[in-house]
Design a protein around this motif. Structure first.
Motif, short mmCIF file in Angstrom:
data_model
loop_
_atom_site.label_atom_id
_atom_site.label_comp_id
_atom_site.label_asym_id
_atom_site.label_seq_id
_atom_site.Cartn_x
_atom_site.Cartn_y
_atom_site.Cartn_z
N ASP A 192 0.82 -1.22 0.00
CA ASP A 192 0.00 0.00 0.00
C ASP A 192 0.85 1.26 0.00
N GLN A 193 2.01 1.21 -0.62
CA GLN A 193 2.90 2.36 -0.63
C GLN A 193 2.29 3.52 -1.43
N ILE A 194 2.58 4.72 -0.97
CA ILE A 194 2.04 5.94 -1.58
C ILE A 194 3.18 6.74 -2.19
N ASN A 195 2.93 7.31 -3.36
CA ASN A 195 3.90 8.20 -4.02
C ASN A 195 3.38 9.63 -3.96
N VAL A 196 4.28 10.57 -3.71
CA VAL A 196 3.91 11.98 -3.57
C VAL A 196 4.81 12.82 -4.44
N SER A 197 4.23 13.85 -5.05
CA SER A 197 5.02 14.80 -5.83
C SER A 197 4.75 16.21 -5.33
N PHE A 198 5.80 16.88 -4.83
CA PHE A 198 5.72 18.29 -4.46
C PHE A 198 6.06 19.11 -5.70
N ARG A 199 5.13 19.94 -6.13
CA ARG A 199 5.35 20.76 -7.32
C ARG A 199 5.24 22.22 -6.94
N ALA A 200 6.26 22.98 -7.28
CA ALA A 200 6.24 24.41 -6.97
C ALA A 200 7.36 25.10 -7.74
N GLU A 201 7.29 26.42 -7.75
CA GLU A 201 8.35 27.20 -8.39
C GLU A 201 9.65 27.03 -7.61
N SER A 202 10.75 27.43 -8.22
CA SER A 202 12.05 27.35 -7.56
C SER A 202 12.07 28.21 -6.30
N SER A 203 12.85 27.77 -5.33
CA SER A 203 13.07 28.50 -4.07
C SER A 203 11.80 28.68 -3.25
N THR A 204 10.88 27.71 -3.34
CA THR A 204 9.66 27.78 -2.53
C THR A 204 9.66 26.75 -1.41
N GLY A 205 10.78 26.06 -1.22
CA GLY A 205 10.88 25.11 -0.12
C GLY A 205 10.18 23.80 -0.35
N LYS A 206 10.12 23.35 -1.61
CA LYS A 206 9.40 22.11 -1.91
C LYS A 206 10.07 20.87 -1.34
N SER A 207 11.38 20.94 -1.07
CA SER A 207 12.06 19.78 -0.49
C SER A 207 12.14 19.85 1.03
N TYR A 208 11.73 20.97 1.62
CA TYR A 208 11.87 21.15 3.07
C TYR A 208 11.08 20.12 3.86
N ILE A 209 9.80 19.98 3.53
CA ILE A 209 8.95 19.06 4.29
C ILE A 209 9.44 17.61 4.15
N PRO A 210 9.69 17.10 2.94
CA PRO A 210 10.18 15.72 2.84
C PRO A 210 11.47 15.48 3.61
N LEU A 211 12.40 16.42 3.57
CA LEU A 211 13.66 16.23 4.27
C LEU A 211 13.47 16.25 5.78
N GLU A 212 12.63 17.15 6.27
CA GLU A 212 12.39 17.23 7.71
C GLU A 212 11.66 15.99 8.21
N ILE A 213 10.63 15.57 7.49
CA ILE A 213 9.85 14.41 7.92
C ILE A 213 10.68 13.13 7.83
N SER A 214 11.54 13.04 6.83
CA SER A 214 12.34 11.82 6.67
C SER A 214 13.30 11.61 7.84
N ALA A 215 13.63 12.67 8.57
CA ALA A 215 14.52 12.54 9.72
C ALA A 215 13.87 11.74 10.85
N LEU A 216 12.55 11.54 10.78
CA LEU A 216 11.84 10.80 11.82
C LEU A 216 11.88 9.29 11.58
N PHE A 217 12.40 8.88 10.44
CA PHE A 217 12.41 7.46 10.08
C PHE A 217 13.83 6.90 10.13
N PRO A 218 13.95 5.57 10.21
CA PRO A 218 15.30 4.96 10.21
C PRO A 218 16.08 5.41 8.98
N GLN A 219 17.26 5.95 9.21
CA GLN A 219 18.01 6.54 8.11
C GLN A 219 18.54 5.52 7.12
N ASP A 220 18.67 4.26 7.54
CA ASP A 220 19.11 3.25 6.58
C ASP A 220 18.00 2.87 5.61
#
Length: 270
Positions: free
Chosen positions: A131-159
């Motif tokens: 049941d895996q889900i795929n997500v696409s953040f779409r936005a103009e440059s310099s709008t922080g589209k990678s901020y949320i994925p990077l911050e949330i990913s820190a909550l999961f096992p890094q390996d």
């Protein structure tokens, strides 16, 4: 099936009350039933059965044979395990009501409530069977589209996290895989993995990933060309195993319809 995500929350409720369904150890008709958050084990005297990750697949007959107990005692032990699991699932759902999840994620991401919840659940889905889900953040440059994925990913096992800034259509397969000496195939294990593309992947790579994103098969075979061989071009076989949760961070607002139907589209708050 035992929800592997439940193990993430087993520390929320540490109960020593033997009457509580969350108690890690219960005894019924002399059979010890033990649950560690991910699997069940049963003990009767010096005989042990388990661990069982899917309690619904365990039959009383199998338990009776392995523990050397009568069928009635085996049935009672199995029903106790089912009750522990189902009560635990209910409590986990209560713990993870959306408002509580928003508050918990607010420690690292202050705003963008809907986007951070969807991203967290998408990453959590990597640990399900199919049941895996795929997500696409779409936005103009310099709008922080990678901020949320990077911050949330820190909550999961890094390996379990694979962060990719850029990858050519073939480099993805070459660098992620390990060669099987017996078959000569390049094996890429993406089971329970979270892939984060920090920028728009190459169009050809996106096209090649379509069967993976749509969960066509648990194992996919790709034929790629290796230009690094001394004797010229050579075709190699790549076998991808498992379904990852995939997060795309792209500045390209236009998205091919075939990709759009395979993922949830999000835009960060500006």
């Amino acid at each position: 099936m035992i929800n592997e995500n439940a193990a993430l929350y087993k520390d929320f409720h540490a109960c020593d009350n033997p009457e509580c369904s969350w108690s890690p150890r219960k005894i019924v008709r002399g059979v010890e039933v033990k649950f560690d958050g991910g699997s069940f084990t049963f003990r009767y005297g010096d005989r042990i059965a388990g661990p069982y990750h899917d309690i619904y697949q365990l039959t009383p007959e199998e338990l009776s044979e392995k523990l050397g107990i009568d069928l009635e005692a085996a049935l009672a032990a199995r029903l106790t395990a089912l009750q522990i699991y189902e009560d635990r699932e209910l409590e986990i759902r209560d713990l993870l009501e959306i408002r509580d999840l928003v508050e918990a994620l607010g420690v690292t991401v202050k705003r963008d409530d809907m986007n951070k919840v969807v991203t967290f659940l998408a990453m959590l889905s990597a640990f399900t069977d199919n049941d895996q889900i795929n997500v696409s953040f779409r936005a103009e440059s310099s709008t922080g589209k990678s901020y949320i994925p990077l911050e949330i990913s820190a909550l999961f096992p890094q390996d379990r996290i694979v962060r990719i800034a850029y990858s050519s259509p073939t480099a993805f397969f070459h660098e992620r895989g390990a060669r099987d000496e017996e078959t000569g195939e390049i094996m890429i294990d993406l089971e329970k993995r979270i892939l984060i593309f920090l920028d728009q992947p190459h169009n050809q790579l996106l096209e090649r990933l379509r069967p993976l994103l749509s969960h066509d098969q648990k194992e996919l075979i790709y034929k790629i060309t290796d230009k690094r061989e001394k004797l010229g071009l050579r075709t190699k076989t790549v076998r991808i195993i498992g379904y990852p949760a995939v997060i795309f961070c792209t500045g390209r607002l236009a998205l091919d319809e075939q990709e759009a139907t395979r993922m949830i589209l999000l835009s960060p708050e500006v």
